[in-house]
Structures are given as structure tokens and as C-alpha cells.
Design an enzyme around this catalytic site. Structure first.
Site, mmCIF file in Angstrom:
data_model
loop_
_atom_site.group_PDB
_atom_site.id
_atom_site.type_symbol
_atom_site.label_atom_id
_atom_site.label_comp_id
_atom_site.label_asym_id
_atom_site.label_seq_id
_atom_site.Cartn_x
_atom_site.Cartn_y
_atom_site.Cartn_z
ATOM 1 N N ARG A 104 53.819 64.961 64.402
ATOM 2 C CA ARG A 104 54.900 64.508 63.505
ATOM 3 C C ARG A 104 55.406 65.733 62.752
ATOM 4 O O ARG A 104 54.667 66.317 61.957
ATOM 5 C CB ARG A 104 54.314 63.463 62.542
ATOM 6 C CG ARG A 104 55.306 62.872 61.557
ATOM 7 C CD ARG A 104 54.587 61.864 60.643
ATOM 8 N NE ARG A 104 55.499 61.279 59.683
ATOM 9 C CZ ARG A 104 55.825 61.841 58.529
ATOM 10 N NH1 ARG A 104 55.309 62.997 58.181
ATOM 11 N NH2 ARG A 104 56.668 61.231 57.712
ATOM 12 N N LYS A 142 52.903 70.729 55.170
ATOM 13 C CA LYS A 142 52.027 70.151 54.139
ATOM 14 C C LYS A 142 51.379 71.231 53.278
ATOM 15 O O LYS A 142 51.378 72.407 53.620
ATOM 16 C CB LYS A 142 50.971 69.271 54.811
ATOM 17 C CG LYS A 142 51.601 67.948 55.244
ATOM 18 C CD LYS A 142 50.601 66.887 55.601
ATOM 19 C CE LYS A 142 51.367 65.595 55.878
ATOM 20 N NZ LYS A 142 50.563 64.624 56.595
HETATM 21 N N1 HH2 Z 1 52.473 62.235 56.562
HETATM 22 C C1 HH2 Z 1 53.433 61.819 55.698
HETATM 23 C C2 HH2 Z 1 54.038 60.582 55.900
HETATM 24 N N2 HH2 Z 1 53.698 59.786 56.934
HETATM 25 N N3 HH2 Z 1 52.409 59.373 58.867
HETATM 26 C C3 HH2 Z 1 51.449 59.752 59.733
HETATM 27 N N4 HH2 Z 1 51.111 58.972 60.770
HETATM 28 N N5 HH2 Z 1 50.796 60.953 59.583
HETATM 29 C C4 HH2 Z 1 51.088 61.800 58.552
HETATM 30 O O1 HH2 Z 1 50.439 62.865 58.455
HETATM 31 C C5 HH2 Z 1 52.104 61.423 57.618
HETATM 32 C C6 HH2 Z 1 52.746 60.183 57.807
HETATM 33 C C7 HH2 Z 1 53.835 62.702 54.552
HETATM 34 O O2 HH2 Z 1 54.500 62.054 53.551
HETATM 35 P P1 HH2 Z 1 55.944 62.239 52.869
HETATM 36 O O3 HH2 Z 1 55.754 62.621 51.446
HETATM 37 O O4 HH2 Z 1 56.708 60.982 53.102
HETATM 38 O O5 HH2 Z 1 56.641 63.476 53.476
HETATM 39 P P2 HH2 Z 1 57.228 63.771 54.893
HETATM 40 O O6 HH2 Z 1 57.639 62.451 55.449
HETATM 41 O O7 HH2 Z 1 58.382 64.713 54.628
HETATM 42 O O8 HH2 Z 1 56.155 64.425 55.728
#
Ligand code: HH2
Length: 258
Positions: free
Chosen positions: A237, A203
Site C-alpha cells: 500500500r 510512515k
Molecule cells: N496504514 C494507514 C491506513 N490504512 N491499511 C492497511 N491495510 N495497512 C496500513 O498499513 C494502513 C492502512 C495509514 O493511515 P492514514 O493516516 O490514513 O494515512 P495514509 O492513508 O496516508 O497512509
């Protein structure tokens, strides 16, 4: 929890697994690297991302779920839409990962009726605009109070406590100082009485600290995952499963000997 984005635009690996066959391959690879659970997402929630309709989200996800029958580890769906929750669980998903903490209309009732665990995540604002001006008086207290309210709402709707997980939502309407405060005080969330999930992988906070672009944030992300687990997170995650597993094996060995 290994991340499989079936999207053309996720911040870290957008497009990498947009094709269903490639998403299935990535899922198997992450399982081989040691993932205990795989989180599939059909809509990017990166800051500024445009929303995707439920039909499009399902069209992205369902072929991948079909291809993952028999993978042998639990699958999670990263969605805030009740219809996607329902169809994904019907297709074999056992974990609903909702960045909106079941606040969408009908989401609590739909989740309560499904045989699935649920992650309730905190977000300030919405993905399109959340990073413009995140603001808190007391970020840890406010995120804690929100998650306590959402746990109570889920329990009241009939979702048993042992199906629940909470997540402070790193990067979701938070600046670097907010993210660091949450990481530093992750232990405060233990009194919610459910496991804590943390998503820090690749991130922007890792980029802000290290100065590295998204593709070069593995080491920083592993450090963050280690700190989260030491701080009490039960699920992390991550994109880089092998590296994270190795680091966490060292943490576990250390904790067993102290
Ligand atoms: N971060 C993303 C997506 N879903 N779910 C949970 N529970 N916690 C998180 O920190 C979280 C999440 C980040 O979003 P995205 O842009 O979809 O990127 P990526 O899935 O590659 O992390």
C-alpha cells in the site's frame, strides 16, 4: 495498492485530495502510474487522529466512488465501520481494508454477506492513543497469533479463504524496533495461508530511520516496499506508485533470473 485519502488530515497528504474532483484525479493518476488497486479512505487513522462519524465518512467517499465508475481497476475502502463497508460495496468497491480486522460489532457478518475481498490488519490499541507506549513481549508472535485468530473468525463466519488478506499493521501501536522486527520476519506470516499486505509508505518509521519529513520519504518508502515484497508481501500500500512500480520491476526481473 495506491492510496487516495479523502480526508483533511491524513499524515502524509492530508487535504491534498479532500475535494472529490481532486480525489478522482489523483485516483486516475495513480492508475496511470501503474496501481493495480486503489485504496480510498474517508477517515485518517494516523496516530492521534480524532474519529469521524459514518455519515461524514460516507459523505466524503460516495461522491468519489461515483466519479470512479469505469476506472477499470478494483477499488478498496479503508474503513472499520460496517455501514460504510456496505454502502461502499454497493457503490462499486470490491475490497474492504479494515485496520480493525472486522472486530467492530456486526462487521464480520456484514463483510461475510458482501461480495468483496477483506484485509484483516493488526493494531495495538486505537489510533488516538496507540503510539503512546506500544509494548510486546514478542511482537512477531503476538501479531501472528492475532491475525491467525481473525482469519479463523472470518472463515467461521463464511468468508472464503480466497477473499482474505492479512496485514501486520506497520505503525499501528508499534515502535521502530517492532516495525523492523515485523519487516524482518514477514515470511513468518506465510503459514496463515492468505496473501500478506504491507503498508510502510511515508510512515514515521521511515522518518525515524532517514531523518526526513513526510514529504521526503519516497526513497526510504520504496526501499521498505522492496524489502516487504522480498519478504513475501503480495500487496504493498503506497503513495508513490510510479517509483514503487519501477523498483518492484527490478526485483521481479532479478527474481526471474536467480
Ligand atoms: N496504514 C494507514 C491506513 N490504512 N491499511 C492497511 N491495510 N495497512 C496500513 O498499513 C494502513 C492502512 C495509514 O493511515 P492514514 O493516516 O490514513 O494515512 P495514509 O492513508 O496516508 O497512509
Amino acid at each position: 495498492m495506491g492510496i487516495v485519502n479523502v480526508t483533511p488530515d491524513s499524515f502524509s497528504d492530508g487535504g491534498e485530495a479532500f475535494d472529490p474532483a481532486r480525489a478522482v484525479d489523483r485516483a486516475w493518476r495513480l492508475k496511470e502510474e501503474g496501481a493495480d488497486i486503489l485504496d480510498l479512505g474517508g477517515e485518517s487513522t494516523r496516530p492521534g487522529a480524532p474519529p469521524v462519524g459514518a455519515e461524514e465518512e460516507l459523505a466524503r467517499i460516495l461522491p468519489v466512488l461515483e466519479g470512479l465508475k469505469g476506472i477499470g481497476i478494483p477499488l478498496s475502502i479503508d474503513t472499520y465501520k460496517p455501514v460504510v463497508m456496505r454502502e461502499a460495496v454497493r457503490a462499486g468497491v470490491g475490497f474492504i481494508n479494515d485496520i480493525n480486522a472486522l472486530q467492530a460489532e456486526g462487521a464480520v457478518a456484514v463483510a461475510a454477506a458482501l461480495p468483496a475481498a477483506v484485509c484483516l490488519m493488526h493494531m495495538q490499541g486505537e489510533p488516538r492513543t496507540m503510539q503512546r507506549a506500544p509494548s510486546y513481549d514478542d511482537v512477531v508472535g503476538e501479531v501472528h497469533a492475532f491475525l491467525a485468530r481473525r482469519v479463523a473468525a472470518a472463515l467461521q463466519a463464511g468468508i472464503a479463504r480466497d477473499r482474505l488478506t492479512v496485514d501486520p499493521g506497520f505503525g499501528f501501536g508499534k515502535g521502530l524496533e517492532h516495525n523492523l522486527a515485523l519487516l524482518r520476519h514477514l515470511g513468518r506470516f506465510a503459514d496463515l495461508g492468505v496473501p500478506v499486505l504491507a503498508g510502510l509508505s511515508r510512515k514515521s518509521m521511515i522518518g525515524q530511520i532517514t531523518g526526513r519529513p513526510v514529504g521526503e520519504r519516497v526513497f526510504g518508502s520504496v526501499a521498505a516496499a522492496v524489502l516487504a515484497v522480498i519478504g513475501g508481501a503480495r500487496i504493498v500500500r503506497v503513495h508513490d506508485v510510479r517509483a514503487t512500480r519501477d523498483a518492484l520491476a527490478v526485483v521481479a526481473a532479478f527474481q526471474e533470473t536467480v
